[in-house]
Design a protein around this motif. Structure first.
Motif, PDB file in Angstrom:
ATOM      1  N   PHE A  24     -50.893 -19.638 -52.876  1.00  0.00           N
ATOM      2  CA  PHE A  24     -51.360 -21.013 -52.702  1.00  0.00           C
ATOM      3  C   PHE A  24     -52.308 -21.402 -53.833  1.00  0.00           C
ATOM      4  N   ASP A  25     -53.223 -20.512 -54.171  1.00  0.00           N
ATOM      5  CA  ASP A  25     -54.167 -20.764 -55.260  1.00  0.00           C
ATOM      6  C   ASP A  25     -53.444 -20.882 -56.597  1.00  0.00           C
ATOM      7  N   MET A  26     -52.512 -19.994 -56.857  1.00  0.00           N
ATOM      8  CA  MET A  26     -51.774 -20.035 -58.121  1.00  0.00           C
ATOM      9  C   MET A  26     -51.015 -21.352 -58.274  1.00  0.00           C
ATOM     10  N   ILE A  27     -50.372 -21.797 -57.208  1.00  0.00           N
ATOM     11  CA  ILE A  27     -49.595 -23.034 -57.259  1.00  0.00           C
ATOM     12  C   ILE A  27     -50.502 -24.251 -57.413  1.00  0.00           C
ATOM     13  N   SER A  28     -51.752 -24.128 -57.036  1.00  0.00           N
ATOM     14  CA  SER A  28     -52.672 -25.265 -57.148  1.00  0.00           C
ATOM     15  C   SER A  28     -52.893 -25.689 -58.603  1.00  0.00           C
ATOM     16  N   LEU A  60     -47.225 -26.592 -46.476  1.00  0.00           N
ATOM     17  CA  LEU A  60     -48.260 -26.470 -47.498  1.00  0.00           C
ATOM     18  C   LEU A  60     -47.691 -26.560 -48.908  1.00  0.00           C
ATOM     19  N   ILE A  61     -46.411 -26.246 -49.060  1.00  0.00           N
ATOM     20  CA  ILE A  61     -45.781 -26.299 -50.371  1.00  0.00           C
ATOM     21  C   ILE A  61     -44.450 -27.035 -50.282  1.00  0.00           C
ATOM     22  N   ASN A  62     -44.029 -27.542 -51.430  1.00  0.00           N
ATOM     23  CA  ASN A  62     -42.707 -28.139 -51.586  1.00  0.00           C
ATOM     24  C   ASN A  62     -41.926 -27.268 -52.551  1.00  0.00           C
ATOM     25  N   SER A  63     -40.627 -27.270 -52.419  1.00  0.00           N
ATOM     26  CA  SER A  63     -39.801 -26.472 -53.321  1.00  0.00           C
ATOM     27  C   SER A  63     -38.624 -27.292 -53.813  1.00  0.00           C
ATOM     28  N   ARG A  64     -38.116 -26.881 -54.966  1.00  0.00           N
ATOM     29  CA  ARG A  64     -36.920 -27.496 -55.513  1.00  0.00           C
ATOM     30  C   ARG A  64     -36.161 -26.448 -56.309  1.00  0.00           C
ATOM     31  N   LYS A  65     -34.859 -26.549 -56.296  1.00  0.00           N
ATOM     32  CA  LYS A  65     -34.013 -25.607 -57.014  1.00  0.00           C
ATOM     33  C   LYS A  65     -33.911 -26.052 -58.465  1.00  0.00           C
ATOM     34  N   ASP A  66     -34.080 -25.098 -59.387  1.00  0.00           N
ATOM     35  CA  ASP A  66     -33.947 -25.362 -60.819  1.00  0.00           C
ATOM     36  C   ASP A  66     -33.093 -24.244 -61.400  1.00  0.00           C
ATOM     37  N   GLY A  67     -31.805 -24.482 -61.505  1.00  0.00           N
ATOM     38  CA  GLY A  67     -30.902 -23.422 -61.934  1.00  0.00           C
ATOM     39  C   GLY A  67     -30.828 -22.359 -60.850  1.00  0.00           C
ATOM     40  N   CYS A  73     -44.514 -26.300 -55.615  1.00  0.00           N
ATOM     41  CA  CYS A  73     -45.745 -27.061 -55.865  1.00  0.00           C
ATOM     42  C   CYS A  73     -46.422 -27.325 -54.526  1.00  0.00           C
ATOM     43  N   LEU A  74     -47.680 -27.711 -54.596  1.00  0.00           N
ATOM     44  CA  LEU A  74     -48.431 -27.993 -53.370  1.00  0.00           C
ATOM     45  C   LEU A  74     -47.964 -29.295 -52.730  1.00  0.00           C
ATOM     46  N   ASN A  75     -48.027 -29.344 -51.426  1.00  0.00           N
ATOM     47  CA  ASN A  75     -47.771 -30.564 -50.672  1.00  0.00           C
ATOM     48  C   ASN A  75     -49.126 -31.234 -50.469  1.00  0.00           C
TER      49      ASN A  75
END
Length: 95
Positions: A24-28, A60-67, A73-75
């Motif tokens: 969570f901290d890293m994604i912030s 708490l986070i959002n995700s998306r596929k990239d390849g 990323c944080l929500n």
């Protein structure tokens, strides 16, 4: 029970694990892919996926596929909701 309590409890429970707190901290700092997260831990990709699933289910986070990779990323909306919850408690003045 009011929906806000359930959502807040789910977020707090998701953050009760040190590995998830570190993720969570890293994604912030900005969007990261799973490969970048794996570099910082001595865990397998399935274990990382498990932690990301818990953070994602807690909104708490959002995700998306990239390849072939997932990017996270944080929500901000959920984080603001949790912040508001703590602000309300703090502003009650019972300290």
């Amino acid at each position: 029970m009011e929906k806000g309590y359930i959502d807040n409890a789910l977020m707090l429970k998701a953050l009760s694990d040190p590995t998830r707190v570190k993720i969570f901290d890293m994604i912030s700092y900005g969007e990261l892919c799973a490969c970048e997260l794996l570099e910082q831990f001595n865990i397998s990709q399935p274990t990382l996926s498990y932690h990301m699933k818990i953070l994602s289910e807690a909104n708490l986070i959002n995700s998306r596929k990239d390849g072939k990779w997932m990017k996270y990323c944080l929500n901000k909306q959920s984080i603001n909701m949790l912040r508001d919850f703590f602000d309300e408690i703090d502003n009650r003045g019972s300290f």
